[in-house]
Design a protein around this motif. Structure first.
Motif, PDB file in Angstrom:
ATOM      1  N   ALA A   1      -8.521   7.658   1.862  1.00 34.22           N
ATOM      2  CA  ALA A   1      -7.086   6.692   1.627  1.00 34.22           C
ATOM      3  C   ALA A   1      -6.852   7.739   0.162  1.00 34.22           C
ATOM      4  O   ALA A   1      -7.817   9.035  -0.368  1.00 34.22           O
TER       5      ALA A   1
ATOM      6  N   ILE B   1      -9.386  -0.897   0.512  1.00 35.37           N
ATOM      7  CA  ILE B   1      -9.742  -1.083   1.583  1.00 35.37           C
ATOM      8  C   ILE B   1     -11.644  -1.810   1.739  1.00 35.37           C
ATOM      9  O   ILE B   1     -11.885  -2.689   2.415  1.00 35.37           O
TER      10      ILE B   1
ATOM     11  N   THR C   1       1.385   4.299  -2.858  1.00 34.21           N
ATOM     12  CA  THR C   1       1.017   5.605  -2.709  1.00 34.21           C
ATOM     13  C   THR C   1       2.001   6.407  -2.724  1.00 34.21           C
ATOM     14  O   THR C   1       2.620   7.843  -3.430  1.00 34.21           O
TER      15      THR C   1
ATOM     16  N   GLN D   1      -6.282   2.263  -3.882  1.00 29.37           N
ATOM     17  CA  GLN D   1      -6.408   1.947  -2.050  1.00 29.37           C
ATOM     18  C   GLN D   1      -7.785   2.055  -1.463  1.00 29.37           C
ATOM     19  O   GLN D   1      -7.829   0.952  -0.832  1.00 29.37           O
TER      20      GLN D   1
ATOM     21  N   ALA E   1       1.205  -1.650   0.372  1.00 29.32           N
ATOM     22  CA  ALA E   1      -0.115   0.230  -0.009  1.00 29.32           C
ATOM     23  C   ALA E   1       0.416   1.096  -0.268  1.00 29.32           C
ATOM     24  O   ALA E   1       0.810   2.141  -0.673  1.00 29.32           O
TER      25      ALA E   1
ATOM     26  N   HIS F   1      -2.741   6.140   5.714  1.00 33.83           N
ATOM     27  CA  HIS F   1      -4.034   6.318   6.421  1.00 33.83           C
ATOM     28  C   HIS F   1      -4.322   4.152   5.626  1.00 33.83           C
ATOM     29  O   HIS F   1      -4.744   3.391   6.631  1.00 33.83           O
ATOM     30  N   ALA F   2      -4.278   4.023   4.634  1.00 30.56           N
ATOM     31  CA  ALA F   2      -4.469   2.904   4.150  1.00 30.56           C
ATOM     32  C   ALA F   2      -4.453   2.008   4.329  1.00 30.56           C
ATOM     33  O   ALA F   2      -4.513   1.246   4.873  1.00 30.56           O
TER      34      ALA F   2
ATOM     35  N   TRP G   1      -1.247  11.154   6.089  1.00 27.51           N
ATOM     36  CA  TRP G   1      -2.033  10.945   4.819  1.00 27.51           C
ATOM     37  C   TRP G   1      -1.820   9.644   4.178  1.00 27.51           C
ATOM     38  O   TRP G   1      -2.827   8.593   4.052  1.00 27.51           O
TER      39      TRP G   1
END
Length: 459
Positions: free
Chosen positions: A160, A169, A24, A165, A20, A139-140, A136
Protein backbone atom coordinates in the motif's frame (compact mmCIF):
# COMPACT_ATOMS: atom_id res chain seq x y z
CA UNK A 1 -16.11 -20.51 -0.15
CA UNK A 2 -19.07 -18.80 1.50
CA UNK A 3 -21.56 -17.42 -1.01
CA UNK A 4 -22.25 -13.69 -0.91
CA UNK A 5 -25.13 -11.85 -2.50
CA UNK A 6 -23.64 -10.19 -5.58
CA UNK A 7 -25.53 -6.92 -5.19
CA UNK A 8 -24.62 -6.64 -1.51
CA UNK A 9 -20.98 -7.38 -2.24
CA UNK A 10 -20.69 -4.83 -5.00
CA UNK A 11 -22.25 -2.19 -2.79
CA UNK A 12 -19.88 -2.94 0.11
CA UNK A 13 -16.82 -3.38 -2.09
CA UNK A 14 -17.51 -0.17 -3.96
CA UNK A 15 -17.67 1.75 -0.71
CA UNK A 16 -14.41 0.29 0.61
CA UNK A 17 -12.63 0.67 -2.70
CA UNK A 18 -13.77 4.25 -3.17
CA UNK A 19 -12.68 5.16 0.37
CA UNK A 20 -9.26 3.63 -0.09
CA UNK A 21 -8.84 5.33 -3.47
CA UNK A 22 -9.85 8.67 -2.00
CA UNK A 23 -7.19 8.23 0.69
CA UNK A 24 -4.56 7.58 -1.96
CA UNK A 25 -5.50 10.29 -4.41
CA UNK A 26 -6.16 13.05 -1.90
CA UNK A 27 -2.50 13.01 -0.91
CA UNK A 28 -3.28 12.67 2.78
CA UNK A 29 -0.66 10.70 4.68
CA UNK A 30 1.84 11.17 1.86
CA UNK A 31 3.70 13.55 4.16
CA UNK A 32 1.80 13.19 7.44
CA UNK A 33 2.04 9.66 8.87
CA UNK A 34 -0.36 8.53 11.56
CA UNK A 35 1.34 5.74 13.50
CA UNK A 36 -1.31 5.37 16.18
CA UNK A 37 -2.32 1.75 16.73
CA UNK A 38 -6.06 1.28 16.13
CA UNK A 39 -8.14 -1.18 18.10
CA UNK A 40 -8.07 -4.70 16.73
CA UNK A 41 -11.24 -5.61 14.82
CA UNK A 42 -10.59 -9.36 14.65
CA UNK A 43 -7.93 -11.76 15.82
CA UNK A 44 -4.29 -11.92 14.86
CA UNK A 45 -3.41 -13.65 11.59
CA UNK A 46 0.14 -14.39 12.72
CA UNK A 47 0.72 -17.96 11.58
CA UNK A 48 -2.70 -18.06 9.92
CA UNK A 49 -3.68 -21.48 8.60
CA UNK A 50 -6.64 -21.49 6.22
CA UNK A 51 -8.70 -24.39 4.96
CA UNK A 52 -6.82 -26.81 2.69
CA UNK A 53 -7.57 -26.31 -0.98
CA UNK A 54 -7.30 -29.43 -3.11
CA UNK A 55 -7.42 -27.22 -6.22
CA UNK A 56 -6.58 -23.53 -5.90
CA UNK A 57 -8.97 -21.53 -8.08
CA UNK A 58 -7.27 -18.33 -9.20
CA UNK A 59 -8.41 -14.93 -10.41
CA UNK A 60 -6.08 -12.26 -11.80
CA UNK A 61 -6.43 -8.47 -11.67
CA UNK A 62 -3.90 -6.87 -13.98
CA UNK A 63 -2.05 -8.88 -16.61
CA UNK A 64 0.24 -6.31 -18.17
CA UNK A 65 4.01 -6.62 -17.92
CA UNK A 66 4.18 -8.26 -14.48
CA UNK A 67 0.81 -9.95 -14.37
CA UNK A 68 1.25 -11.70 -17.72
CA UNK A 69 4.32 -13.50 -16.38
CA UNK A 70 2.33 -14.51 -13.32
CA UNK A 71 -0.37 -16.05 -15.52
CA UNK A 72 2.22 -18.07 -17.40
CA UNK A 73 3.89 -19.38 -14.24
CA UNK A 74 0.64 -20.12 -12.43
CA UNK A 75 -0.55 -22.15 -15.41
CA UNK A 76 2.43 -24.48 -14.96
CA UNK A 77 1.62 -25.36 -11.36
CA UNK A 78 -0.14 -28.57 -10.39
CA UNK A 79 -3.33 -28.11 -8.39
CA UNK A 80 -4.31 -24.74 -9.83
CA UNK A 81 -7.12 -23.61 -12.12
CA UNK A 82 -7.27 -20.12 -13.58
CA UNK A 83 -10.93 -19.09 -13.43
CA UNK A 84 -10.99 -15.42 -14.42
CA UNK A 85 -8.83 -12.52 -15.56
CA UNK A 86 -9.54 -8.80 -15.31
CA UNK A 87 -7.75 -5.90 -17.00
CA UNK A 88 -8.87 -2.52 -18.29
CA UNK A 89 -6.60 -2.87 -21.33
CA UNK A 90 -8.17 -5.32 -23.78
CA UNK A 91 -4.92 -5.98 -25.62
CA UNK A 92 -3.12 -7.46 -22.61
CA UNK A 93 -6.30 -9.19 -21.41
CA UNK A 94 -6.65 -11.01 -24.72
CA UNK A 95 -2.95 -11.84 -24.77
CA UNK A 96 -3.17 -13.59 -21.39
CA UNK A 97 -6.34 -15.48 -22.28
CA UNK A 98 -4.94 -16.54 -25.65
CA UNK A 99 -1.79 -17.85 -23.99
CA UNK A 100 -3.84 -20.14 -21.77
CA UNK A 101 -6.02 -21.47 -24.56
CA UNK A 102 -2.94 -22.06 -26.72
CA UNK A 103 -1.60 -24.24 -23.91
CA UNK A 104 -4.76 -26.31 -24.12
CA UNK A 105 -6.17 -24.93 -20.87
CA UNK A 106 -9.75 -23.90 -20.22
CA UNK A 107 -10.57 -20.34 -21.28
CA UNK A 108 -11.03 -18.15 -18.20
CA UNK A 109 -13.82 -15.63 -17.83
CA UNK A 110 -12.83 -12.11 -18.88
CA UNK A 111 -13.62 -8.84 -17.11
CA UNK A 112 -12.91 -5.39 -18.54
CA UNK A 113 -14.59 -2.13 -19.50
CA UNK A 114 -14.22 -0.01 -16.35
CA UNK A 115 -11.75 0.46 -13.51
CA UNK A 116 -14.19 -1.27 -11.15
CA UNK A 117 -14.78 -4.29 -13.40
CA UNK A 118 -12.66 -6.31 -10.98
CA UNK A 119 -15.51 -6.10 -8.44
CA UNK A 120 -17.72 -8.10 -10.80
CA UNK A 121 -15.04 -10.78 -10.80
CA UNK A 122 -14.79 -10.70 -7.00
CA UNK A 123 -18.54 -11.29 -6.72
CA UNK A 124 -18.03 -14.85 -7.98
CA UNK A 125 -17.97 -17.66 -5.44
CA UNK A 126 -15.71 -20.01 -7.43
CA UNK A 127 -12.42 -18.16 -6.86
CA UNK A 128 -10.15 -18.87 -3.88
CA UNK A 129 -7.25 -16.46 -4.41
CA UNK A 130 -6.69 -13.27 -6.38
CA UNK A 131 -3.36 -12.14 -7.82
CA UNK A 132 -3.18 -8.33 -7.96
CA UNK A 133 -0.60 -6.83 -10.35
CA UNK A 134 -1.86 -3.31 -10.96
CA UNK A 135 -0.51 0.26 -10.53
CA UNK A 136 0.40 1.02 -6.93
CA UNK A 137 -2.62 3.20 -6.19
CA UNK A 138 -4.93 0.21 -6.66
CA UNK A 139 -3.12 -2.26 -4.39
CA UNK A 140 -4.86 -1.31 -1.16
CA UNK A 141 -8.46 -1.00 -2.41
CA UNK A 142 -8.20 -4.20 -4.45
CA UNK A 143 -6.64 -6.19 -1.60
CA UNK A 144 -9.32 -4.97 0.81
CA UNK A 145 -12.13 -5.73 -1.63
CA UNK A 146 -10.65 -9.19 -2.28
CA UNK A 147 -10.57 -10.13 1.40
CA UNK A 148 -14.06 -8.72 1.93
CA UNK A 149 -15.24 -11.10 -0.80
CA UNK A 150 -13.88 -14.00 1.29
CA UNK A 151 -10.88 -14.58 -0.96
CA UNK A 152 -7.16 -14.59 -0.22
CA UNK A 153 -5.25 -11.59 -1.64
CA UNK A 154 -1.79 -11.80 -3.15
CA UNK A 155 -0.51 -8.33 -3.98
CA UNK A 156 2.44 -7.03 -5.94
CA UNK A 157 4.86 -4.70 -4.15
CA UNK A 158 4.36 -2.38 -2.38
CA UNK A 159 1.41 -3.53 -0.31
CA UNK A 160 0.00 0.00 0.00
CA UNK A 161 1.02 3.65 -0.16
CA UNK A 162 0.06 5.24 3.17
CA UNK A 163 0.14 4.35 6.83
CA UNK A 164 -3.65 4.52 6.94
CA UNK A 165 -3.94 2.06 4.07
CA UNK A 166 -1.53 -0.36 5.76
CA UNK A 167 -3.73 -0.40 8.85
CA UNK A 168 -6.88 -0.81 6.75
CA UNK A 169 -5.37 -3.88 5.09
CA UNK A 170 -4.16 -5.37 8.39
CA UNK A 171 -7.55 -4.78 10.01
CA UNK A 172 -9.36 -6.36 7.07
CA UNK A 173 -7.12 -9.43 7.14
CA UNK A 174 -7.72 -9.88 10.86
CA UNK A 175 -11.45 -9.35 10.56
CA UNK A 176 -11.93 -11.67 7.58
CA UNK A 177 -9.21 -14.19 8.54
CA UNK A 178 -8.01 -14.20 4.94
CA UNK A 179 -4.40 -14.30 3.79
CA UNK A 180 -2.99 -11.08 2.40
CA UNK A 181 0.54 -11.62 1.17
CA UNK A 182 2.65 -9.02 -0.56
CA UNK A 183 4.50 -11.05 -3.19
CA UNK A 184 8.11 -10.14 -2.38
CA UNK A 185 9.76 -12.45 -4.90
CA UNK A 186 13.34 -11.63 -3.89
CA UNK A 187 12.91 -13.69 -0.72
CA UNK A 188 12.87 -16.73 -3.02
CA UNK A 189 16.14 -16.02 -4.84
CA UNK A 190 18.83 -18.66 -4.53
CA UNK A 191 21.31 -16.35 -2.79
CA UNK A 192 18.75 -14.92 -0.38
CA UNK A 193 17.55 -18.41 0.56
CA UNK A 194 21.12 -19.60 1.09
CA UNK A 195 21.93 -16.65 3.33
CA UNK A 196 18.76 -17.29 5.36
CA UNK A 197 19.91 -20.88 5.84
CA UNK A 198 23.37 -19.68 6.89
CA UNK A 199 21.88 -17.19 9.35
CA UNK A 200 19.69 -19.88 10.90
CA UNK A 201 22.77 -22.08 11.36
CA UNK A 202 24.66 -19.27 13.09
CA UNK A 203 27.36 -18.89 10.44
CA UNK A 204 27.57 -15.10 10.89
CA UNK A 205 27.19 -15.13 14.67
CA UNK A 206 24.83 -12.69 16.37
CA UNK A 207 23.35 -10.31 13.81
CA UNK A 208 24.23 -6.62 14.09
CA UNK A 209 23.56 -4.76 10.85
CA UNK A 210 21.98 -5.16 7.44
CA UNK A 211 21.98 -3.26 4.18
CA UNK A 212 19.22 -3.38 1.58
CA UNK A 213 18.67 -1.48 -1.64
CA UNK A 214 16.84 -1.11 -4.89
CA UNK A 215 19.41 0.46 -7.20
CA UNK A 216 18.10 -0.03 -10.72
CA UNK A 217 18.39 2.58 -13.46
CA UNK A 218 14.86 2.96 -14.85
CA UNK A 219 14.90 6.33 -16.60
CA UNK A 220 13.93 4.56 -19.84
CA UNK A 221 10.50 3.89 -18.32
CA UNK A 222 9.77 7.59 -18.73
CA UNK A 223 9.25 6.82 -22.44
CA UNK A 224 6.27 4.61 -21.54
CA UNK A 225 3.74 7.43 -21.60
CA UNK A 226 0.37 5.86 -22.43
CA UNK A 227 0.78 2.24 -21.32
CA UNK A 228 3.09 -0.02 -19.33
CA UNK A 229 4.79 0.55 -15.99
CA UNK A 230 6.42 3.88 -16.75
CA UNK A 231 3.07 5.49 -17.62
CA UNK A 232 2.17 5.59 -13.91
CA UNK A 233 5.35 4.82 -12.00
CA UNK A 234 7.18 7.87 -13.34
CA UNK A 235 4.57 10.12 -11.72
CA UNK A 236 5.66 9.03 -8.25
CA UNK A 237 8.92 10.90 -8.73
CA UNK A 238 6.76 14.04 -8.71
CA UNK A 239 4.68 13.03 -5.69
CA UNK A 240 6.97 11.68 -2.98
CA UNK A 241 10.52 12.48 -1.91
CA UNK A 242 11.62 9.37 -0.08
CA UNK A 243 12.23 5.69 -0.70
CA UNK A 244 9.67 4.89 -3.41
CA UNK A 245 10.29 1.13 -3.48
CA UNK A 246 11.87 -0.31 -0.33
CA UNK A 247 10.82 -3.95 -0.19
CA UNK A 248 13.06 -5.87 -2.63
CA UNK A 249 16.18 -5.43 -0.54
CA UNK A 250 14.44 -5.05 2.80
CA UNK A 251 12.39 -8.25 2.64
CA UNK A 252 15.31 -10.71 2.78
CA UNK A 253 17.21 -8.71 5.41
CA UNK A 254 14.05 -8.60 7.52
CA UNK A 255 13.73 -12.36 7.33
CA UNK A 256 17.37 -12.80 8.33
CA UNK A 257 16.74 -10.58 11.37
CA UNK A 258 13.38 -12.16 12.34
CA UNK A 259 11.54 -8.88 11.93
CA UNK A 260 7.97 -9.34 13.28
CA UNK A 261 9.13 -12.70 14.67
CA UNK A 262 11.35 -11.86 17.63
CA UNK A 263 12.36 -8.33 16.67
CA UNK A 264 10.64 -5.45 14.89
CA UNK A 265 11.34 -2.08 13.30
CA UNK A 266 11.37 0.66 15.94
CA UNK A 267 12.13 3.96 14.20
CA UNK A 268 13.83 5.45 11.13
CA UNK A 269 15.52 8.54 9.81
CA UNK A 270 15.89 9.37 6.14
CA UNK A 271 17.54 11.81 3.75
CA UNK A 272 17.53 12.29 -0.02
CA UNK A 273 20.06 13.63 -2.48
CA UNK A 274 19.08 16.39 -4.93
CA UNK A 275 16.54 15.38 -7.59
CA UNK A 276 18.43 16.08 -10.82
CA UNK A 277 18.50 13.01 -13.03
CA UNK A 278 14.87 12.77 -14.14
CA UNK A 279 14.64 16.39 -15.23
CA UNK A 280 17.95 16.11 -17.10
CA UNK A 281 16.80 12.94 -18.85
CA UNK A 282 13.48 14.53 -19.82
CA UNK A 283 15.31 17.54 -21.29
CA UNK A 284 17.57 15.21 -23.25
CA UNK A 285 14.92 12.80 -24.56
CA UNK A 286 11.68 14.81 -24.99
CA UNK A 287 10.46 17.96 -26.70
CA UNK A 288 10.38 21.01 -24.42
CA UNK A 289 6.55 20.99 -24.34
CA UNK A 290 6.28 17.27 -23.61
CA UNK A 291 4.55 16.34 -20.34
CA UNK A 292 7.76 14.79 -19.06
CA UNK A 293 9.35 18.23 -19.21
CA UNK A 294 6.42 19.86 -17.43
CA UNK A 295 6.70 17.64 -14.34
CA UNK A 296 8.38 18.76 -11.12
CA UNK A 297 10.55 15.81 -10.10
CA UNK A 298 10.99 15.98 -6.33
CA UNK A 299 12.19 12.46 -5.43
CA UNK A 300 15.88 12.61 -4.65
CA UNK A 301 17.95 10.53 -7.07
CA UNK A 302 19.32 8.61 -4.09
CA UNK A 303 17.40 8.11 -0.85
CA UNK A 304 19.12 6.63 2.19
CA UNK A 305 17.04 5.51 5.16
CA UNK A 306 18.37 4.14 8.43
CA UNK A 307 16.14 1.83 10.48
CA UNK A 308 16.69 0.89 14.13
CA UNK A 309 15.11 -2.28 15.49
CA UNK A 310 13.83 -2.88 19.00
CA UNK A 311 16.79 -5.21 19.68
CA UNK A 312 19.18 -2.45 18.62
CA UNK A 313 20.17 -3.66 15.16
CA UNK A 314 20.61 -1.19 12.30
CA UNK A 315 19.50 -1.46 8.67
CA UNK A 316 20.47 0.86 5.84
CA UNK A 317 17.92 0.97 3.00
CA UNK A 318 18.64 2.79 -0.27
CA UNK A 319 16.60 3.63 -3.36
CA UNK A 320 17.92 4.91 -6.68
CA UNK A 321 16.22 4.28 -10.04
CA UNK A 322 17.72 7.32 -11.73
CA UNK A 323 21.52 7.47 -11.73
CA UNK A 324 23.70 5.52 -14.20
CA UNK A 325 25.20 2.70 -12.16
CA UNK A 326 25.07 -1.13 -11.98
CA UNK A 327 22.06 -2.89 -10.49
CA UNK A 328 22.26 -3.76 -6.80
CA UNK A 329 20.08 -4.82 -3.87
CA UNK A 330 23.11 -4.80 -1.50
CA UNK A 331 21.79 -7.83 0.44
CA UNK A 332 24.33 -7.37 3.20
CA UNK A 333 24.11 -8.99 6.61
CA UNK A 334 26.79 -8.41 9.25
CA UNK A 335 27.19 -10.49 12.38
CA UNK A 336 29.74 -10.93 15.13
CA UNK A 337 31.50 -13.66 13.12
CA UNK A 338 31.46 -12.09 9.69
CA UNK A 339 29.49 -10.81 6.74
CA UNK A 340 27.74 -11.72 3.49
CA UNK A 341 27.31 -9.05 0.82
CA UNK A 342 25.75 -9.25 -2.60
CA UNK A 343 26.40 -7.67 -6.04
CA UNK A 344 28.81 -9.32 -6.38
CA UNK A 345 28.34 -12.11 -3.86
CA UNK A 346 31.14 -12.30 -1.31
CA UNK A 347 31.71 -13.64 2.18
CA UNK A 348 34.21 -12.87 4.96
CA UNK A 349 34.23 -14.88 8.21
CA UNK A 350 36.45 -14.92 11.26
CA UNK A 351 35.71 -18.60 11.87
CA UNK A 352 34.52 -21.15 9.34
CA UNK A 353 36.28 -19.94 6.21
CA UNK A 354 39.58 -20.93 4.62
CA UNK A 355 40.33 -17.27 3.95
CA UNK A 356 41.10 -14.49 6.39
CA UNK A 357 38.22 -12.17 7.19
CA UNK A 358 40.47 -9.37 5.92
CA UNK A 359 39.76 -10.48 2.34
CA UNK A 360 36.59 -11.40 0.51
CA UNK A 361 35.79 -14.90 -0.71
CA UNK A 362 34.06 -14.44 -4.07
CA UNK A 363 33.83 -18.15 -4.93
CA UNK A 364 30.28 -19.13 -4.03
CA UNK A 365 30.34 -22.74 -5.24
CA UNK A 366 31.57 -24.24 -1.99
CA UNK A 367 29.06 -22.16 -0.03
CA UNK A 368 26.21 -23.26 -2.32
CA UNK A 369 27.28 -26.87 -1.86
CA UNK A 370 27.17 -26.57 1.91
CA UNK A 371 24.31 -24.11 2.50
CA UNK A 372 21.91 -24.14 -0.46
CA UNK A 373 18.39 -23.85 0.96
CA UNK A 374 16.31 -27.07 0.87
CA UNK A 375 13.65 -25.31 -1.21
CA UNK A 376 16.22 -24.50 -3.85
CA UNK A 377 17.64 -28.02 -3.76
CA UNK A 378 14.13 -29.37 -4.24
CA UNK A 379 12.77 -26.94 -6.83
CA UNK A 380 15.67 -24.82 -8.08
CA UNK A 381 16.07 -26.55 -11.44
CA UNK A 382 12.34 -26.35 -12.11
CA UNK A 383 12.31 -22.71 -11.02
CA UNK A 384 15.13 -21.79 -13.39
CA UNK A 385 13.44 -23.68 -16.23
CA UNK A 386 10.20 -21.73 -15.75
CA UNK A 387 12.02 -18.44 -15.27
CA UNK A 388 11.06 -15.17 -13.67
CA UNK A 389 14.07 -13.26 -12.32
CA UNK A 390 16.28 -16.33 -12.28
CA UNK A 391 13.53 -18.59 -10.99
CA UNK A 392 12.53 -16.66 -7.87
CA UNK A 393 9.10 -15.80 -9.30
CA UNK A 394 8.23 -19.41 -10.06
CA UNK A 395 9.50 -20.64 -6.70
CA UNK A 396 7.43 -18.00 -4.90
CA UNK A 397 4.27 -19.15 -6.70
CA UNK A 398 5.08 -22.80 -6.14
CA UNK A 399 5.51 -22.18 -2.42
CA UNK A 400 2.30 -20.12 -2.19
CA UNK A 401 0.26 -22.89 -3.80
CA UNK A 402 1.96 -25.58 -1.71
CA UNK A 403 1.02 -23.79 1.53
CA UNK A 404 -2.58 -23.24 0.42
CA UNK A 405 -3.02 -26.87 -0.64
CA UNK A 406 -1.42 -28.27 2.53
CA UNK A 407 -2.94 -25.86 5.04
CA UNK A 408 0.37 -24.35 6.12
CA UNK A 409 1.14 -20.73 7.07
CA UNK A 410 2.56 -18.60 4.28
CA UNK A 411 6.21 -17.54 4.45
CA UNK A 412 5.16 -13.86 4.33
CA UNK A 413 2.07 -12.43 5.96
CA UNK A 414 0.17 -9.17 6.01
CA UNK A 415 2.31 -7.81 8.84
CA UNK A 416 5.47 -8.31 6.78
CA UNK A 417 3.99 -6.56 3.76
CA UNK A 418 2.87 -3.62 5.88
CA UNK A 419 6.14 -3.27 7.80
CA UNK A 420 8.31 -3.39 4.68
CA UNK A 421 6.05 -1.11 2.62
CA UNK A 422 5.44 1.56 5.27
CA UNK A 423 9.09 2.60 5.02
CA UNK A 424 8.12 4.58 1.90
CA UNK A 425 5.65 7.07 3.40
CA UNK A 426 7.60 7.30 6.66
CA UNK A 427 10.86 8.01 4.84
CA UNK A 428 9.13 10.83 2.95
CA UNK A 429 7.93 12.31 6.23
CA UNK A 430 11.44 12.17 7.67
CA UNK A 431 12.99 13.77 4.58
CA UNK A 432 10.42 16.57 4.67
CA UNK A 433 11.31 17.28 8.30
CA UNK A 434 15.11 17.53 8.20
CA UNK A 435 15.62 13.77 8.61
CA UNK A 436 13.51 13.68 11.75
CA UNK A 437 13.24 10.41 13.62
CA UNK A 438 9.91 8.72 12.84
CA UNK A 439 8.45 5.84 14.82
CA UNK A 440 7.43 2.77 12.83
CA UNK A 441 4.04 1.23 13.66
CA UNK A 442 3.85 -2.23 15.19
CA UNK A 443 1.33 -3.79 12.83
CA UNK A 444 1.46 -7.04 14.82
CA UNK A 445 0.19 -5.23 17.96
CA UNK A 446 2.78 -6.99 20.10
CA UNK A 447 2.52 -10.47 18.54
CA UNK A 448 6.11 -10.14 17.24
CA UNK A 449 7.34 -10.90 20.75
CA UNK A 450 5.90 -14.41 20.66
CA UNK A 451 5.96 -15.33 16.98
CA UNK A 452 8.31 -18.06 15.81
CA UNK A 453 11.06 -17.16 13.33
CA UNK A 454 10.57 -18.28 9.75
CA UNK A 455 11.88 -21.83 9.57
CA UNK A 456 14.17 -23.22 6.90
CA UNK A 457 11.29 -25.06 5.27
CA UNK A 458 11.87 -28.25 3.37
CA UNK A 459 14.31 -29.73 5.87
Amino acid sequence: MTKMNRRDFLKAAGTVGATAMATTLSGCALNEPNIMTPARQGKSVMGLVSEKLEVVRVGFIGVGQRGYGHVKRMSQLEGTRIMAICDTHDEVLNRAVNYLTEQGLEKPSMYSGTELAYQDMLARDDIDIVIISTPWKWHAPMAIDTMNSNKHAFVEVPLALTVEQMWDIVNTAERTQRHCMMMENVNYGRDELMVLNMVRQGVFGELLHGEAAYIHELRWQMKEVDHKTGSWRTDWHSKRNGNLYPTHGLGPVSQYMNINRGDRFDYLTSMSSPALGRAAYAKQEFDPQHQRNQANYIAGDMNTTMIKTVLGRSIMVQHDTTTPRPYSRHNLIQGTNGVFAGFPNRIALEKGSEKSFHEWDYDMQSWYKKYDHPLWLQMGSEAQRNGGHGGMDFLMFWRMIYCLRHGEPLDQDVYDGAAWSVISPLSAHSVANRSAVVDIPDFTRGAWQFAKPLAVVGT
